[in-house]
Design an enzyme around this catalytic site. Structure first.
Site, PDB file in Angstrom:
ATOM      1  CD  GLU A 131      -6.614  -0.322   0.512  1.00  0.00           C
ATOM      2  OE1 GLU A 131      -6.231  -1.249  -0.225  1.00  0.00           O
ATOM      3  OE2 GLU A 131      -6.641  -0.414   1.743  1.00  0.00           O
ATOM      4  CG  HIS A 153      -3.678  -5.936  -3.260  1.00  0.00           C
ATOM      5  ND1 HIS A 153      -3.463  -4.611  -3.563  1.00  0.00           N
ATOM      6  CD2 HIS A 153      -4.286  -5.948  -2.056  1.00  0.00           C
ATOM      7  CE1 HIS A 153      -3.921  -3.847  -2.584  1.00  0.00           C
ATOM      8  NE2 HIS A 153      -4.433  -4.640  -1.656  1.00  0.00           N
ATOM      9  CG  HIS A 194      -1.946  -1.108   1.132  1.00  0.00           C
ATOM     10  ND1 HIS A 194      -1.748  -2.324   1.722  1.00  0.00           N
ATOM     11  CD2 HIS A 194      -3.149  -1.182   0.515  1.00  0.00           C
ATOM     12  CE1 HIS A 194      -2.788  -3.101   1.486  1.00  0.00           C
ATOM     13  NE2 HIS A 194      -3.654  -2.430   0.759  1.00  0.00           N
ATOM     14  CG  HIS A 197      -5.179  -7.808   2.070  1.00  0.00           C
ATOM     15  ND1 HIS A 197      -5.205  -6.897   3.096  1.00  0.00           N
ATOM     16  CD2 HIS A 197      -5.255  -7.100   0.919  1.00  0.00           C
ATOM     17  CE1 HIS A 197      -5.294  -5.674   2.586  1.00  0.00           C
ATOM     18  NE2 HIS A 197      -5.334  -5.774   1.269  1.00  0.00           N
ATOM     19  CD1 TRP A 211     -14.287  -1.192   2.007  1.00  0.00           C
ATOM     20  CD2 TRP A 211     -12.593   0.246   1.867  1.00  0.00           C
ATOM     21  NE1 TRP A 211     -13.736  -1.086   3.263  1.00  0.00           N
ATOM     22  CE2 TRP A 211     -12.691  -0.210   3.200  1.00  0.00           C
ATOM     23  CE3 TRP A 211     -11.587   1.166   1.536  1.00  0.00           C
ATOM     24  CZ2 TRP A 211     -11.834   0.223   4.207  1.00  0.00           C
ATOM     25  CZ3 TRP A 211     -10.735   1.594   2.542  1.00  0.00           C
ATOM     26  CH2 TRP A 211     -10.856   1.125   3.858  1.00  0.00           C
ATOM     27  CE1 TYR A 215     -10.834   0.359  -2.324  1.00  0.00           C
ATOM     28  CE2 TYR A 215     -11.453  -1.951  -2.426  1.00  0.00           C
ATOM     29  CZ  TYR A 215     -10.794  -0.914  -1.805  1.00  0.00           C
ATOM     30  OH  TYR A 215     -10.067  -1.142  -0.671  1.00  0.00           O
ATOM     31  CB  CYS A 258     -11.715  -4.904   4.965  1.00  0.00           C
ATOM     32  SG  CYS A 258     -13.187  -3.933   4.695  1.00  0.00           S
ATOM     33  CD  GLU A 267      -9.925  -6.889  10.941  1.00  0.00           C
ATOM     34  OE1 GLU A 267     -10.913  -6.122  10.946  1.00  0.00           O
ATOM     35  OE2 GLU A 267      -9.166  -7.005   9.970  1.00  0.00           O
ATOM     36  CD  GLU A 293      -7.962  -3.845  -1.166  1.00  0.00           C
ATOM     37  OE1 GLU A 293      -7.062  -3.875  -0.313  1.00  0.00           O
ATOM     38  OE2 GLU A 293      -9.175  -3.798  -0.858  1.00  0.00           O
TER      39      GLU A 293
END
Length: 187
Positions: free
Chosen positions: A108, A26, A19, A63, A155, A98, A61, A81, A110
């Site tokens: 971002e 990604h 980032h 990855h 997003w 986005y 959110c 989280e 992604e």
């Protein structure tokens, strides 16, 4: 997992190094968790996050790790989280994509499949990831976001526009086929 424009994997990179102003495309994911009354669990990103610190956004959110199924990554991050385990997930936006740029230039970029989940009870947020949370009735939250009256992450705003098209009751949204995921996410 780094992607080409078709969504195929072309390599991997450490999240901390990806980032920046020229963030490569990604794989990521977003999740929207609801209670039985149709309230959305919103989270405020921790104040020290590199991207959009302190901004309100959807439930979770993240990855996926290399070769990790996206749904498994969502489940892993929900535990990490929010302390939420055993959440049943449904794929609702398999091909969401986005690009957003912060004021400081951090970007971002992604392909970000979106999942819906149903939970009972409050989360136990990890302060390294989540500053705070709130429950918002979807039928009030979504129109407020669409009208610009409720600021959220870029997003989330884009996803809300697509999700609202499914109707005001998130518990009746159609599910999508995993075959519609980007190729790199079909593991």
């Amino acid at each position: 997992m780094l992607l080409d424009e078709s969504g195929a994997g072309i390599g991997v990179a450490d999240k901390a190094s990806v980032h920046h102003a020229s963030t490569p495309l990604h794989l990521a994911f977003s999740s929207y968790l609801f209670d039985g009354a149709g309230r959305l669990l919103l989270t405020r990103r921790a104040l020290h996050k590199k991207t959009w610190p302190g901004v309100w956004t959807n439930s979770c959110c993240g990855h996926p790790a290399p070769d990790e199924p996206v749904a498994a990554a969502v489940s892993r991050r929900l535990v990490d989280e929010l302390g939420l385990a055993d959440v049943t997930l449904d794929l609702v936006l398999p091909a969401f994509r986005y690009r957003a740029v912060m004021e400081n230039g951090v970007t971002e970029n992604e392909m970000c499949p979106v999942f819906r989940g149903l939970v009972a009870g409050d989360p136990e947020p990890n302060p390294d990831e989540v500053d705070s949370f709130e429950w918002a009735p979807w039928a009030e939250f979504a129109p407020a976001v669409l009208a610009g009256a409720r600021p959220v992450s870029p997003w989330c705003a884009l996803q809300v526009a697509e999700l609202w098209a499914f109707g005001p009751d998130p518990l009746t949204w159609p599910t999508a086929s995993p075959a519609a995921l980007p190729p790199a996410a079909r593991t």
